[in-house]
Motif scaffolding. Structure first.
Motif, mmCIF file in Angstrom:
data_model
loop_
_atom_site.group_PDB
_atom_site.id
_atom_site.type_symbol
_atom_site.label_atom_id
_atom_site.label_comp_id
_atom_site.label_asym_id
_atom_site.label_seq_id
_atom_site.Cartn_x
_atom_site.Cartn_y
_atom_site.Cartn_z
ATOM 1 N N SER A 104 0.840 -1.204 0.000
ATOM 2 C CA SER A 104 0.000 0.000 0.000
ATOM 3 C C SER A 104 0.872 1.250 0.000
ATOM 4 N N TYR A 105 0.373 2.273 -0.707
ATOM 5 C CA TYR A 105 1.061 3.557 -0.760
ATOM 6 C C TYR A 105 0.093 4.657 -0.338
ATOM 7 N N LYS A 106 0.637 5.766 0.095
ATOM 8 C CA LYS A 106 -0.188 6.874 0.578
ATOM 9 C C LYS A 106 -0.555 7.832 -0.562
ATOM 10 N N ILE A 108 -1.595 11.792 -0.608
ATOM 11 C CA ILE A 108 -1.676 12.989 0.224
ATOM 12 C C ILE A 108 -2.297 14.109 -0.608
ATOM 13 N N THR A 124 -7.056 7.534 0.790
ATOM 14 C CA THR A 124 -5.769 8.018 1.279
ATOM 15 C C THR A 124 -4.676 6.958 1.112
ATOM 16 N N GLU A 125 -5.077 5.770 0.658
ATOM 17 C CA GLU A 125 -4.116 4.708 0.365
ATOM 18 C C GLU A 125 -4.536 3.990 -0.915
ATOM 19 N N TYR A 126 -3.592 3.372 -1.571
ATOM 20 C CA TYR A 126 -3.890 2.592 -2.774
ATOM 21 C C TYR A 126 -2.808 1.543 -2.936
ATOM 22 N N ASP A 127 -3.075 0.556 -3.796
ATOM 23 C CA ASP A 127 -2.019 -0.384 -4.170
ATOM 24 C C ASP A 127 -1.965 -0.469 -5.697
ATOM 25 N N ASP A 171 4.291 6.682 -3.012
ATOM 26 C CA ASP A 171 3.384 7.681 -2.454
ATOM 27 C C ASP A 171 3.118 8.777 -3.484
#
Length: 260
Positions: A104-106, A108, A124-127, A171
């Motif tokens: 998972s990445y953020k 912002i 606010t997160e995704y993969d 991110d």
């Protein structure tokens, strides 16, 4: 007398039983087992954790290296692979499984104005397996006189980001492009007199209205409310008189003449 003694003995026996029951009442413990059979990499099976009912556990660290782009997590469901929340209480015996999931990445989101509320549909997160379609923040929280243009990368203000494509990794920092609104200005009842004023107003500017080039011109008033005299367009004046100035989404003014 014997009856009295019998009653006293019964009361004492009851009290002793209550105390003894409380003393012999055992605490309830739960056991958390760990299963690594779903893991691709070989790893040692962590020891069971025994915890009092309702307490939390500290998850053992998974030292094995996942395949590139993935990470190992503990889950109670090796099919759905939802990450186990170690802030939750353990209320039953359970088994946790080590499984690989995409890392998972953020995401912002940056806003230049305080109080702007982002859309809850923007995660606010995704993969890397999913495509994220970005939504606009709530219009009702964007200040009057401004509009949302789109998202851009924080380090590239000229970019136009509508989606985060599947396969993206790392991110992501996005900035909301919220720009000043340019309103149309209409001048009515001008009697075809030459008008030196512009037909638009960019919110934030201060514009002094010039007189029409014709005899008898007195000044401009609001078309919707002729009692409102308009000599200068400023942000404060427009916000204060929004309902009196706008007609059909434009700033509508009316020329006033001395013979009227």
């Amino acid at each position: 007398m014997r009856k009295v003694l019998t009653v006293i003995i019964l009361i004492l026996a009851t009290l002793v039983c209550c105390v003894s029951c409380k003393e012999t009442e055992e605490a309830v413990f739960r056991t958390v087992h760990f299963d690594v059979s779903y893991a691709v990499a070989s790893m040692d099976v962590p020891a069971d954790i025994v915890v009092a009912d309702g307490e939390k556990i500290t998850l053992p660290t998974i030292e094995a290296e996942a395949t590139p782009g993935n990470v190992y997590i503990w889950t109670a469901d090796p099919v759905k692979k939802d990450r186990y929340d170690d802030s939750s209480s353990v209320t039953a015996d359970m088994t946790l499984y080590a499984v690989e999931v995409p890392k998972s990445y953020k995401i912002i989101y940056l806003f230049e104005f305080d109080g702007v509320v982002n859309s809850p549909l923007n995660p606010t997160e995704y993969d890397s397996t999913e495509e994220i379609v970005l939504q606009a923040p709530y219009k009702t929280t964007i200040p009057f006189g401004y509009k949302f243009i789109g998202w851009c990368y924080a380090d590239d203000p000229t970019s136009n980001v509508t989606t985060i494509a599947a396969g993206t990794k790392g991110d992501v920092v996005l900035r909301a492009r919220i720009e000043r609104v340019e309103y149309e200005v209409q001048y009515r009842n001008t009697k075809n007199a030459a008008n030196p004023n512009g037909d638009s107003y960019l919110f934030g500017d201060e514009v002094t209205l010039l007189p029409l080039e014709a005899a008898g011109f007195v000044g401009f008033v609001s078309y919707a409310d002729p009692t409102l005299v308009v000599t200068t367009l400023t942000p404060d004046f427009i916000v204060e008189n929004e309902k009196r100035l706008f007609t059909g989404g434009v700033i509508a003014l009316k020329a006033k003449w001395s013979e009227q």
